[in-house]
Design an enzyme around this catalytic site. Sequence first.
Site, mmCIF file in Angstrom:
data_model
loop_
_atom_site.group_PDB
_atom_site.id
_atom_site.type_symbol
_atom_site.label_atom_id
_atom_site.label_comp_id
_atom_site.label_asym_id
_atom_site.label_seq_id
_atom_site.Cartn_x
_atom_site.Cartn_y
_atom_site.Cartn_z
ATOM 1 N N ARG A 92 0.820 -1.214 0.000
ATOM 2 C CA ARG A 92 0.000 0.000 0.000
ATOM 3 C C ARG A 92 0.853 1.264 0.000
ATOM 4 O O ARG A 92 1.798 1.375 0.766
ATOM 5 C CB ARG A 92 -0.943 -0.005 1.206
ATOM 6 C CG ARG A 92 -1.840 -1.222 1.187
ATOM 7 C CD ARG A 92 -2.989 -1.133 2.151
ATOM 8 N NE ARG A 92 -3.819 -2.327 2.046
ATOM 9 C CZ ARG A 92 -5.017 -2.442 2.568
ATOM 10 N NH1 ARG A 92 -5.534 -1.447 3.254
ATOM 11 N NH2 ARG A 92 -5.715 -3.552 2.426
ATOM 12 N N SER A 205 -19.800 -15.070 14.757
ATOM 13 C CA SER A 205 -19.314 -13.872 14.078
ATOM 14 C C SER A 205 -19.626 -13.916 12.585
ATOM 15 O O SER A 205 -19.368 -14.924 11.920
ATOM 16 C CB SER A 205 -17.801 -13.746 14.287
ATOM 17 O OG SER A 205 -17.258 -12.674 13.566
ATOM 18 N N SER A 257 -18.742 -1.937 5.439
ATOM 19 C CA SER A 257 -18.225 -0.750 4.764
ATOM 20 C C SER A 257 -17.611 -1.000 3.401
ATOM 21 O O SER A 257 -17.515 -0.078 2.589
ATOM 22 C CB SER A 257 -17.187 -0.075 5.654
ATOM 23 O OG SER A 257 -16.074 -0.929 5.873
ATOM 24 N N HIS A 285 -20.292 2.429 10.615
ATOM 25 C CA HIS A 285 -20.522 3.106 9.333
ATOM 26 C C HIS A 285 -21.977 3.536 9.158
ATOM 27 O O HIS A 285 -22.382 3.915 8.052
ATOM 28 C CB HIS A 285 -20.093 2.205 8.175
ATOM 29 C CG HIS A 285 -18.611 2.058 8.074
ATOM 30 N ND1 HIS A 285 -17.812 2.939 7.378
ATOM 31 C CD2 HIS A 285 -17.770 1.153 8.629
ATOM 32 C CE1 HIS A 285 -16.545 2.576 7.488
ATOM 33 N NE2 HIS A 285 -16.493 1.500 8.235
ATOM 34 N N THR A 329 -18.541 4.886 16.211
ATOM 35 C CA THR A 329 -17.357 5.736 16.103
ATOM 36 C C THR A 329 -17.748 7.204 16.110
ATOM 37 O O THR A 329 -18.853 7.571 15.709
ATOM 38 C CB THR A 329 -16.563 5.425 14.829
ATOM 39 O OG1 THR A 329 -15.366 6.190 14.815
ATOM 40 C CG2 THR A 329 -17.365 5.759 13.582
ATOM 41 N N LYS A 332 -16.110 9.144 11.958
ATOM 42 C CA LYS A 332 -16.570 9.081 10.573
ATOM 43 C C LYS A 332 -17.662 10.135 10.367
ATOM 44 O O LYS A 332 -17.349 11.296 10.140
ATOM 45 C CB LYS A 332 -17.020 7.660 10.245
ATOM 46 C CG LYS A 332 -15.829 6.687 10.232
ATOM 47 C CD LYS A 332 -16.209 5.300 9.833
ATOM 48 C CE LYS A 332 -14.985 4.414 9.609
ATOM 49 N NZ LYS A 332 -14.096 4.281 10.771
ATOM 50 N N THR A 361 -5.818 3.300 29.092
ATOM 51 C CA THR A 361 -5.612 4.156 27.930
ATOM 52 C C THR A 361 -5.936 5.602 28.278
ATOM 53 O O THR A 361 -6.978 5.881 28.864
ATOM 54 C CB THR A 361 -6.509 3.707 26.753
ATOM 55 O OG1 THR A 361 -6.203 2.365 26.411
ATOM 56 C CG2 THR A 361 -6.276 4.586 25.535
ATOM 57 N N THR A 362 -5.042 6.505 27.919
ATOM 58 C CA THR A 362 -5.300 7.932 28.117
ATOM 59 C C THR A 362 -6.598 8.312 27.419
ATOM 60 O O THR A 362 -6.831 7.948 26.268
ATOM 61 C CB THR A 362 -4.141 8.766 27.557
ATOM 62 O OG1 THR A 362 -2.954 8.454 28.281
ATOM 63 C CG2 THR A 362 -4.420 10.258 27.671
#
Length: 543
Positions: A92, A205, A257, A285, A329, A332, A361-362
Site C-alpha cells: 500500500r 461472528s 463498509s 458506518h 465511532t 466518521k 488508555t489515556t
Amino acid sequence: MEALTRQSLSVCPFVKKHSTAAFKRMSQSSALVSQAAHCPVVGPAMKRGLATSAGATVAAPAASTASANTSFDFDALFQGDLAKKRSDKSYRFFNNINRLAAEFPKAHRKNEADKVTVWCSNDYLGMGRNPQVLAAMKTALERYGSGAGGTRNIAGHNRHAIALEAELANLHKQDAALVFTSCMVANDAVLSLLGQKIKDLVIFSDSLNHASMIQGIRNSRAKKHVFKHNDLEDLERLLKQYPKSTPKLIAFESVYSMCGSVAPIEKICDLAQQYGALTFLDEVHAVGMYGPHGAGVAEHLDFEEHLRSGIASPSRKTIMERVDMITGTLGKAYGAVGGYVAGKRDLIDWLRSYAPGFIFTTTLPPAVMAGAAAAIRYQRATLKDRVLQQQNTRYVKDTLRSLGIPVIPNPSHIVPILVGNAADAKKASDLLLEKHSIYVQAINYPTVPIGEERLRITPTPGHGKELSDELITAVVSVFEELNLKKVDAWEKEGGHCGVGLKGVAPMEHLWTDAQLALKDSDLNKNVVEPVIEGLEVSSGVRI
C-alpha cells in the site's frame, strides 16, 4: 524444492544476492540446505515439511554449531515479507492528501496548489468542518488545553466525558455509554473481555466482520463460529448446536463498509432471543447516517416511531432497544475521533471496571469530546445532511450503472466499483488522481478477498451534481483507458460480487423516497438543544 527456489527468486533477498554459480558450489555440500533455512520463504516451508514430487517431505536440517551461534536475520524477514507484498500487488502506498475545511470536499497534495476532489473519505457528512463543531472544540481547547492528562483512573473524570457519554446513551436510547480512544479499541476491549470473563462463552461472528471485531474475538480466547455473511439459516444452524443455557454472543455490523450490505438486525435479534444469546452490533458506518436522528440502522428500521418520539423512547420496544450492546465511532460521520459502546447500565459499568482497553488508555482530549458531543447534537436535530448525502449517492450509483460501470449492488451509502485484481485497482486509483485530480483509494487484500479488489466511493452532501458528473466522466474514461471489465463482461463470466447476475431484482434503498422528502421541521421539537443529564455510570455508581 525447485518450486520453492522459483518462488524465492522473486522475493528472497538471500537468493537475489547469490549467483547461479554460487548456488551450484553450495549444492555440492550441505551449505545450500543450511543457508536455505534462513530464507523467509524456504525456511518456514522446510520447517512445516513440504511434499516433494516423489511424495516425501523435506524436513528442516539439524542446526549446525555455526547456525546456532548466528543471530536471527530479522532484516531478511522484514524484507521478504515486504517483497511478497510488492509481488502480489497488495503493498500500500499512502497518498499525501490534506483535506481543506473551507473548500470541502477539496484537498491539496504535497504542493498546496495541487488540489484534488476527495471521493473516499469516511467523513460522510462533512462534519469535520462544521462551524458548531469547530466552535465547541476551540472553546474547550482554549480553556482546558490540548490533552486529557492521562487515564480517567489517574487524571480524573471531566465534564466533557460525562456530557459525551450522556449524549451517546440518549442517542441510542440505552442506559449508559462508555467512550474509548477509537472503535477499534472499543470492539477489541469489549469482545475480548466478554470471552475472558464469561466461562464457556461461544461467539458467533459474521464472515465479513471488521478486523477490530475479529481481533477482539481472537483475544477473547472464546470458542467461535463464523457464519456466512447475513445468512440467517447458517447462523441458526450453528446456534442449534448448543443448549440454551450455554452463554452465547452474536457479533455483527449494521453496514458493512467495503460492500455496503446491511444486516437483518431484527431477525438476528429474534434468533438471539430464541437461543439465549447476547447481541453485539457495530454501527460504525451507520451512526450519523441512518435514522431520523442519526443513531444508525437499528433506529432507521423503526423510523416513524423514533421520528414521532424524538429523544424519548417510543411506546413500544424498538429494534434498537432489543440490541444488547451497540458500538460506534466518532471519527466518521461525526467528524471527530474516538469510539464507544452503549448498553444497559450494569453492562457498561462492568466494562468500565474491568476492560484494560479502557482502564489503561489515556482518555480523549477535552476538545475532541466537546466537538464530538456538538456533532451528535447537531445531527440529532438535522435531517438535511443525511438526505442530501443519500440523494447524491443515488445519483452516482444510478448513473454509473446506466453506463455499464460495475457497481456492487447494496442498499446503503457505499458505492463500491468492482475491478477484480490489485494491479488494475491501483492503476485506476493512480490514473484518477494524476489525470483527473480525483482521489479514490484502491481497496485490496486483506481488506477484501483476492479477486474482489475495488474502488470505494463515498459521496457526501458536498458532492453535488457538478462534482458527481466530473467523477462519473473520469471513472468511465479510466475504465476505457485501462480496458477494465464492465457489467457485460462480468455477466458473460456468470457474475461476481453481485455484479452481472441475471434475473436479480434491483436492490431497494434503505432510505425510502418518503423519508428523503422529510425536512428538519418534521422532527420532534424535543430534539432541538435538549437538556441531557449526566450519567452516574460514567464515573461509577455509588452504593
